[in-house]
Structure formats: C-alpha cells, structure tokens
Motif scaffolding. Structure first.
Motif, PDB file in Angstrom:
ATOM      1  N   GLY A  10     -24.224  48.281  28.998  1.00 45.57           N
ATOM      2  CA  GLY A  10     -23.134  47.446  28.323  1.00 45.57           C
ATOM      3  C   GLY A  10     -21.771  47.465  28.938  1.00 45.57           C
ATOM      4  O   GLY A  10     -20.821  47.189  28.370  1.00 45.57           O
ATOM      5  N   HIS A  11     -21.512  48.570  30.002  1.00 41.77           N
ATOM      6  CA  HIS A  11     -20.013  48.859  30.415  1.00 41.77           C
ATOM      7  C   HIS A  11     -19.846  47.683  31.424  1.00 41.77           C
ATOM      8  O   HIS A  11     -20.609  47.233  32.388  1.00 41.77           O
ATOM      9  CB  HIS A  11     -20.212  50.265  30.921  1.00 41.77           C
ATOM     10  N   PRO A  12     -18.423  47.225  31.651  1.00 37.97           N
ATOM     11  CA  PRO A  12     -18.118  46.357  32.450  1.00 37.97           C
ATOM     12  C   PRO A  12     -18.248  47.031  33.867  1.00 37.97           C
ATOM     13  O   PRO A  12     -17.667  48.248  34.079  1.00 37.97           O
ATOM     14  CB  PRO A  12     -16.747  45.874  32.262  1.00 37.97           C
ATOM     15  N   PRO A  27     -17.509  54.743  31.816  1.00 39.40           N
ATOM     16  CA  PRO A  27     -17.729  56.187  31.394  1.00 39.40           C
ATOM     17  C   PRO A  27     -16.917  57.265  32.323  1.00 39.40           C
ATOM     18  O   PRO A  27     -16.445  56.778  33.396  1.00 39.40           O
ATOM     19  CB  PRO A  27     -19.196  56.191  31.869  1.00 39.40           C
ATOM     20  N   LYS A  28     -16.774  58.254  31.970  1.00 33.68           N
ATOM     21  CA  LYS A  28     -15.844  59.340  32.578  1.00 33.68           C
ATOM     22  C   LYS A  28     -16.232  59.752  33.937  1.00 33.68           C
ATOM     23  O   LYS A  28     -15.547  60.227  34.742  1.00 33.68           O
ATOM     24  CB  LYS A  28     -15.774  60.468  31.612  1.00 33.68           C
ATOM     25  N   THR A  29     -17.547  59.414  34.347  1.00 33.95           N
ATOM     26  CA  THR A  29     -17.945  59.568  35.586  1.00 33.95           C
ATOM     27  C   THR A  29     -17.893  58.659  36.496  1.00 33.95           C
ATOM     28  O   THR A  29     -18.236  58.823  37.439  1.00 33.95           O
ATOM     29  CB  THR A  29     -19.701  60.049  35.427  1.00 33.95           C
ATOM     30  N   ASP A  73     -20.229  54.472  39.316  1.00 37.94           N
ATOM     31  CA  ASP A  73     -20.587  55.917  39.143  1.00 37.94           C
ATOM     32  C   ASP A  73     -20.072  56.537  40.421  1.00 37.94           C
ATOM     33  O   ASP A  73     -20.211  55.855  41.458  1.00 37.94           O
ATOM     34  CB  ASP A  73     -22.098  56.018  39.027  1.00 37.94           C
ATOM     35  N   ALA A  74     -19.294  57.467  40.276  1.00 43.65           N
ATOM     36  CA  ALA A  74     -18.785  58.242  41.218  1.00 43.65           C
ATOM     37  C   ALA A  74     -19.614  59.068  42.215  1.00 43.65           C
ATOM     38  O   ALA A  74     -19.656  60.103  42.591  1.00 43.65           O
ATOM     39  CB  ALA A  74     -17.647  59.019  41.026  1.00 43.65           C
ATOM     40  N   ILE A  96     -14.875  58.101  46.383  1.00 40.80           N
ATOM     41  CA  ILE A  96     -14.067  57.783  45.158  1.00 40.80           C
ATOM     42  C   ILE A  96     -14.191  59.120  44.212  1.00 40.80           C
ATOM     43  O   ILE A  96     -15.258  59.896  44.276  1.00 40.80           O
ATOM     44  CB  ILE A  96     -14.565  56.489  44.338  1.00 40.80           C
ATOM     45  N   ARG A  97     -13.268  59.155  43.090  1.00 46.56           N
ATOM     46  CA  ARG A  97     -13.265  60.203  42.350  1.00 46.56           C
ATOM     47  C   ARG A  97     -13.566  59.745  40.888  1.00 46.56           C
ATOM     48  O   ARG A  97     -12.897  58.688  40.495  1.00 46.56           O
ATOM     49  CB  ARG A  97     -12.154  61.046  42.492  1.00 46.56           C
ATOM     50  N   ARG A  98     -14.020  60.513  39.926  1.00 45.50           N
ATOM     51  CA  ARG A  98     -14.328  60.144  38.570  1.00 45.50           C
ATOM     52  C   ARG A  98     -12.761  59.741  37.985  1.00 45.50           C
ATOM     53  O   ARG A  98     -11.947  60.798  38.152  1.00 45.50           O
ATOM     54  CB  ARG A  98     -15.069  61.370  37.896  1.00 45.50           C
ATOM     55  N   GLY A  99     -12.813  58.941  37.311  1.00 42.72           N
ATOM     56  CA  GLY A  99     -11.630  58.486  36.520  1.00 42.72           C
ATOM     57  C   GLY A  99     -10.401  58.161  37.428  1.00 42.72           C
ATOM     58  O   GLY A  99      -9.447  57.791  36.956  1.00 42.72           O
TER      59      GLY A  99
END
Length: 111
Positions: A10-12, A27-29, A73-74, A96-99
C-alpha cells in the motif's frame, strides 16, 4: 500512465503527475530516483523511463514538464533506460541510498 501506483504493502511507488509531491511516507529502506528528460527543443513529456532494480522492473512516463520520479527499495545498482520516439535512447547505471533522493537527468538527441 500518470498518477500513483501502490505496491503490495500500500506504499506509493510511482508518481509521475506534475502536481504530486511524494504523498505518504515510504519505508525507511527506500530511496527516490528523480530527474528531467529533455531533448533539443526542451522538456520531453511522455518519454519512457524504465527502471530495473535487483527485484523489480518499473516503467515511468514523464509528466508535462519532462519530470519523472520513483520511490524504490534501495537495492543497488539501478539500471535506467530512457527513450522517446524519434530520439536516441540512453542507458545509465546509478546507485541510490536509503531515505535519499538521487537525481538522474537525460538529454536525448534526435536520430
């Protein structure tokens, strides 16, 4: 294919609309890849940006200003291919990096 798509949680994950700015918290990842696709005459609306991660494939269509964006997802690296009718396609590999937000712009040339 403008608008928003959500993953199985359910995440965009896709927002290529010109007025939307990351509604919701990923999500943080995850990290975001974004950029502008231009050609000799300026921004290219409707250009196709294909993004491949280690676990999924995404197709994003640029908005009226040539912008694209995608939260993923990173998992690195990402393979990104950009194409538009009548222009030479381009490919790039990017991490890419998380966040974090990674910007990858493309300037396509006529064939």
């Amino acid at each position: 294919m403008h608008g928003e798509v959500r993953d199985r949680h359910g995440h965009p994950v896709l927002d290529a609309g010109p007025a939307r700015v990351d509604d919701g918290r990923p999500p943080k990842t995850w990290g975001k890849i974004t950029g502008i696709v231009t050609g000799p005459a300026g921004p290219l609306p409707g250009a196709v940006v294909r993004i491949t991660t280690s676990g999924a494939h995404y197709t994003v269509i640029t908005d009226a200003s040539g912008h694209y964006r995608l939260w993923v997802d990173a998992r690195n690296p990402l393979q990104v291919i950009c194409a538009d009718d009548g222009d030479q396609s381009q490919m790039a590999t990017v991490g890419i990096r998380r966040g974090a937000t990674t910007t990858l712009n493309f300037t396509l040339q006529k064939v």
